[in-house]
Design a protein around this motif. Sequence first.
Motif, PDB file in Angstrom:
ATOM      1  N   MET A 272       2.396 111.106 102.879  1.00 54.15           N
ATOM      2  CA  MET A 272       1.327 111.348 103.838  1.00 54.15           C
ATOM      3  C   MET A 272       1.197 112.063 104.901  1.00 54.15           C
ATOM      4  O   MET A 272       0.346 112.797 105.352  1.00 54.15           O
ATOM      5  CB  MET A 272       0.881 109.795 104.251  1.00 54.15           C
ATOM      6  N   GLU A 273       2.656 112.239 105.450  1.00 57.25           N
ATOM      7  CA  GLU A 273       2.827 113.357 106.549  1.00 57.25           C
ATOM      8  C   GLU A 273       2.478 114.801 105.713  1.00 57.25           C
ATOM      9  O   GLU A 273       1.770 115.563 106.467  1.00 57.25           O
ATOM     10  CB  GLU A 273       4.212 113.269 107.040  1.00 57.25           C
ATOM     11  N   LEU A 274       2.823 115.071 104.695  1.00 58.55           N
ATOM     12  CA  LEU A 274       2.894 116.232 104.034  1.00 58.55           C
ATOM     13  C   LEU A 274       1.252 116.560 103.799  1.00 58.55           C
ATOM     14  O   LEU A 274       0.856 117.780 104.230  1.00 58.55           O
ATOM     15  CB  LEU A 274       3.537 116.379 102.657  1.00 58.55           C
ATOM     16  N   ILE A 275       0.664 115.467 103.456  1.00 56.41           N
ATOM     17  CA  ILE A 275      -0.851 115.759 103.175  1.00 56.41           C
ATOM     18  C   ILE A 275      -1.424 116.129 104.424  1.00 56.41           C
ATOM     19  O   ILE A 275      -2.453 116.971 104.735  1.00 56.41           O
ATOM     20  CB  ILE A 275      -1.445 114.495 102.480  1.00 56.41           C
ATOM     21  N   SER A 276      -1.015 115.428 105.299  1.00 59.94           N
ATOM     22  CA  SER A 276      -1.795 115.648 106.743  1.00 59.94           C
ATOM     23  C   SER A 276      -1.314 117.072 107.315  1.00 59.94           C
ATOM     24  O   SER A 276      -2.434 117.450 107.813  1.00 59.94           O
ATOM     25  CB  SER A 276      -1.136 114.326 107.990  1.00 59.94           C
ATOM     26  N   ASN A 277      -0.218 117.545 106.999  1.00 55.55           N
ATOM     27  CA  ASN A 277      -0.030 118.812 107.596  1.00 55.55           C
ATOM     28  C   ASN A 277      -0.646 119.859 106.687  1.00 55.55           C
ATOM     29  O   ASN A 277      -1.317 120.913 107.134  1.00 55.55           O
ATOM     30  CB  ASN A 277       1.633 119.064 107.086  1.00 55.55           C
ATOM     31  N   ALA A 278      -1.033 119.546 105.479  1.00 60.88           N
ATOM     32  CA  ALA A 278      -1.556 120.377 104.479  1.00 60.88           C
ATOM     33  C   ALA A 278      -3.143 120.496 104.841  1.00 60.88           C
ATOM     34  O   ALA A 278      -3.822 121.450 104.892  1.00 60.88           O
ATOM     35  CB  ALA A 278      -1.433 119.874 103.137  1.00 60.88           C
ATOM     36  N   ARG A 279      -3.602 119.298 105.219  1.00 63.95           N
ATOM     37  CA  ARG A 279      -4.877 119.190 105.481  1.00 63.95           C
ATOM     38  C   ARG A 279      -5.399 119.855 106.990  1.00 63.95           C
ATOM     39  O   ARG A 279      -6.380 120.410 106.909  1.00 63.95           O
ATOM     40  CB  ARG A 279      -5.167 117.764 105.799  1.00 63.95           C
ATOM     41  N   TYR A 280      -4.469 120.186 107.795  1.00 63.61           N
ATOM     42  CA  TYR A 280      -4.610 120.734 109.207  1.00 63.61           C
ATOM     43  C   TYR A 280      -4.200 122.056 109.294  1.00 63.61           C
ATOM     44  O   TYR A 280      -4.458 123.075 110.026  1.00 63.61           O
ATOM     45  CB  TYR A 280      -4.308 119.847 110.240  1.00 63.61           C
ATOM     46  N   MET A 281      -3.200 122.361 108.301  1.00 66.36           N
ATOM     47  CA  MET A 281      -2.345 123.639 108.497  1.00 66.36           C
ATOM     48  C   MET A 281      -2.069 124.280 107.233  1.00 66.36           C
ATOM     49  O   MET A 281      -1.496 125.384 107.405  1.00 66.36           O
ATOM     50  CB  MET A 281      -0.800 123.483 109.272  1.00 66.36           C
ATOM     51  N   GLY A 282      -2.829 124.052 106.262  1.00 68.76           N
ATOM     52  CA  GLY A 282      -2.838 124.967 105.126  1.00 68.76           C
ATOM     53  C   GLY A 282      -2.119 124.520 103.751  1.00 68.76           C
ATOM     54  O   GLY A 282      -1.315 123.650 103.976  1.00 68.76           O
ATOM     55  N   MET A 283      -2.860 124.366 102.821  1.00 66.68           N
ATOM     56  CA  MET A 283      -2.333 123.878 101.602  1.00 66.68           C
ATOM     57  C   MET A 283      -1.101 124.357 100.839  1.00 66.68           C
ATOM     58  O   MET A 283      -0.586 123.582 100.005  1.00 66.68           O
ATOM     59  CB  MET A 283      -3.516 124.219 100.213  1.00 66.68           C
ATOM     60  N   SER A 284      -0.589 125.655 101.398  1.00 66.21           N
ATOM     61  CA  SER A 284       0.654 126.078 100.864  1.00 66.21           C
ATOM     62  C   SER A 284       2.034 124.815 101.459  1.00 66.21           C
ATOM     63  O   SER A 284       2.707 125.258 100.913  1.00 66.21           O
ATOM     64  CB  SER A 284       1.104 127.360 101.625  1.00 66.21           C
ATOM     65  N   TYR A 285       1.473 124.193 102.324  1.00 67.42           N
ATOM     66  CA  TYR A 285       2.544 123.097 102.782  1.00 67.42           C
ATOM     67  C   TYR A 285       2.921 122.454 101.446  1.00 67.42           C
ATOM     68  O   TYR A 285       4.212 121.838 101.295  1.00 67.42           O
ATOM     69  CB  TYR A 285       1.807 122.396 103.650  1.00 67.42           C
ATOM     70  N   ILE A 286       1.840 121.945 100.666  1.00 67.26           N
ATOM     71  CA  ILE A 286       2.194 121.313  99.308  1.00 67.26           C
ATOM     72  C   ILE A 286       2.810 122.260  98.341  1.00 67.26           C
ATOM     73  O   ILE A 286       3.892 121.315  97.761  1.00 67.26           O
ATOM     74  CB  ILE A 286       0.947 120.552  98.821  1.00 67.26           C
ATOM     75  N   ASP A 287       2.670 123.277  98.255  1.00 76.28           N
ATOM     76  CA  ASP A 287       3.415 124.229  97.211  1.00 76.28           C
ATOM     77  C   ASP A 287       4.682 124.185  97.809  1.00 76.28           C
ATOM     78  O   ASP A 287       5.802 124.208  96.881  1.00 76.28           O
ATOM     79  CB  ASP A 287       2.752 125.565  97.163  1.00 76.28           C
ATOM     80  N   LEU A 288       4.952 124.407  98.945  1.00 77.96           N
ATOM     81  CA  LEU A 288       6.400 124.637  99.498  1.00 77.96           C
ATOM     82  C   LEU A 288       7.125 123.380  99.531  1.00 77.96           C
ATOM     83  O   LEU A 288       8.346 123.271  98.884  1.00 77.96           O
ATOM     84  CB  LEU A 288       6.283 124.802 100.920  1.00 77.96           C
ATOM     85  N   ALA A 289       6.707 122.291  99.392  1.00 83.17           N
ATOM     86  CA  ALA A 289       7.214 120.803  99.332  1.00 83.17           C
ATOM     87  C   ALA A 289       7.349 120.874  97.893  1.00 83.17           C
ATOM     88  O   ALA A 289       8.776 120.313  97.711  1.00 83.17           O
ATOM     89  CB  ALA A 289       6.158 119.663  99.721  1.00 83.17           C
ATOM     90  N   MET A 290       6.845 120.913  97.312  1.00 82.28           N
ATOM     91  CA  MET A 290       6.869 120.591  95.625  1.00 82.28           C
ATOM     92  C   MET A 290       8.238 121.690  95.231  1.00 82.28           C
ATOM     93  O   MET A 290       8.921 121.276  94.224  1.00 82.28           O
ATOM     94  CB  MET A 290       5.695 120.854  94.931  1.00 82.28           C
ATOM     95  N   ALA A 291       8.138 122.831  95.844  1.00 83.54           N
ATOM     96  CA  ALA A 291       9.066 123.773  95.190  1.00 83.54           C
ATOM     97  C   ALA A 291      10.493 123.502  95.820  1.00 83.54           C
ATOM     98  O   ALA A 291      11.619 123.492  95.053  1.00 83.54           O
ATOM     99  CB  ALA A 291       8.863 125.236  95.737  1.00 83.54           C
ATOM    100  N   GLN A 292      10.572 122.907  96.776  1.00 85.81           N
ATOM    101  CA  GLN A 292      11.805 122.394  97.740  1.00 85.81           C
ATOM    102  C   GLN A 292      12.521 121.331  97.376  1.00 85.81           C
ATOM    103  O   GLN A 292      13.489 121.427  97.091  1.00 85.81           O
ATOM    104  CB  GLN A 292      11.724 122.945  99.142  1.00 85.81           C
TER     105      GLN A 292
END
Length: 381
Positions: A272-292
């Motif tokens: 949920m912290e990841l979603i919160s970051n993606a929601r306010y700072m860009g969807m690429s946060y999810i791509d990066l997290a899923m890759a790393q």
Amino acid sequence: MMKKLLTLLLLCAFALSNVTNASTETSNKEKQNASETKKVAMLISGHGKVDPALSYDLEELVQSYLVFHQNGVEIDIVSPEGGAVLVKKNKDDLAYIKQFKLQTRGLKQLANTLSAEQASQNTYDAVFVVGGDGAVFDLPFEKHTQNWLTSFAKADMPIAAVCHGPAALLDIMLDDGSYYVAGKRVNSFTSVEDYAFKKENVEKYPVIVQTELEKRGANFVANSPMLPFVTRDGNLITAQNPMSVAKAAEALLIQLGITPVARELFKDEATMELISNARYMGMSYIDLAMAQNPEQYNMMYLALYGIYAYKLAESEEEKALELRLMEKIGEHFKHPQYSMQLISTYLDIGNKDRAEFHYQAAKKQFAEFKLPEALEAKYNG
């Protein structure tokens, strides 16, 4: 030559002195820390004895307990009437539940919790009120619990309450006759979350926490449903939902003068912290997290957010944002039901092109993919 030798000797002496002083300071600090061990009372509902479906939240208790335990805090577990409380087993496969049950005193303490009356005879540095449905049934109404919490409030001692836990504070009053929560920034499980995720229980609740906090003059602040949120007003710390409890425990540690040790986030918390970051700072946060580091996240929680968040969004701007998030999550969570949700959502808003896109993608991804009869009728309509 003699001058160089003298300089060298002085440098060595200075270095030795620094090492000795540092060692002494470390030793003194360790002694000081040992003599200043903090003690926290963790208050949980005992209503599970009456109705096992309406108990304290074990995961909330465990996550916050482990944060305190890992930071050297002494812990007592308290319930209104004391004694043994319900201990659920449906999440025993989770690593942190295993750690709590096998590597701490937690299970023994749950088998013999202190009553609020007993706890009132002890000295604590803070109290941490755990949530769960049961919190709204006994914590606001049991006499000894209310008297004990009132003593913390009147002494302006640190209090943290998470999820439904702030129900315990609703009727706490100060010497001037005002409500403890009046004028304070507070939050809790929101009424939107209650009616969205507690449908089977919410009609039984004697109080809806957000509603009652606002009635008592609290300044209610919150994040979007399901997303983490912790707020502090003076010595009062409140947290919105289960994804916020570990951070609330760390916020309480800071109030006690303890810098929390670094830790790996719990999976639901991290998701949920990841979603919160993606929601306010860009969807690429999810791509990066899923890759790393995809194993750090709970994919079911990710999908549940994608399914529910759009439905709960109120403004058109929020709906557009949640729909983008829903699509982004769908790139990483591949499941026929999720695809159907995307198709249904786009049909509902009249975007047949995007519905068609996801329908064709699902047919390629999943063998024998077929829409349910009602959705197929909507699709062909």
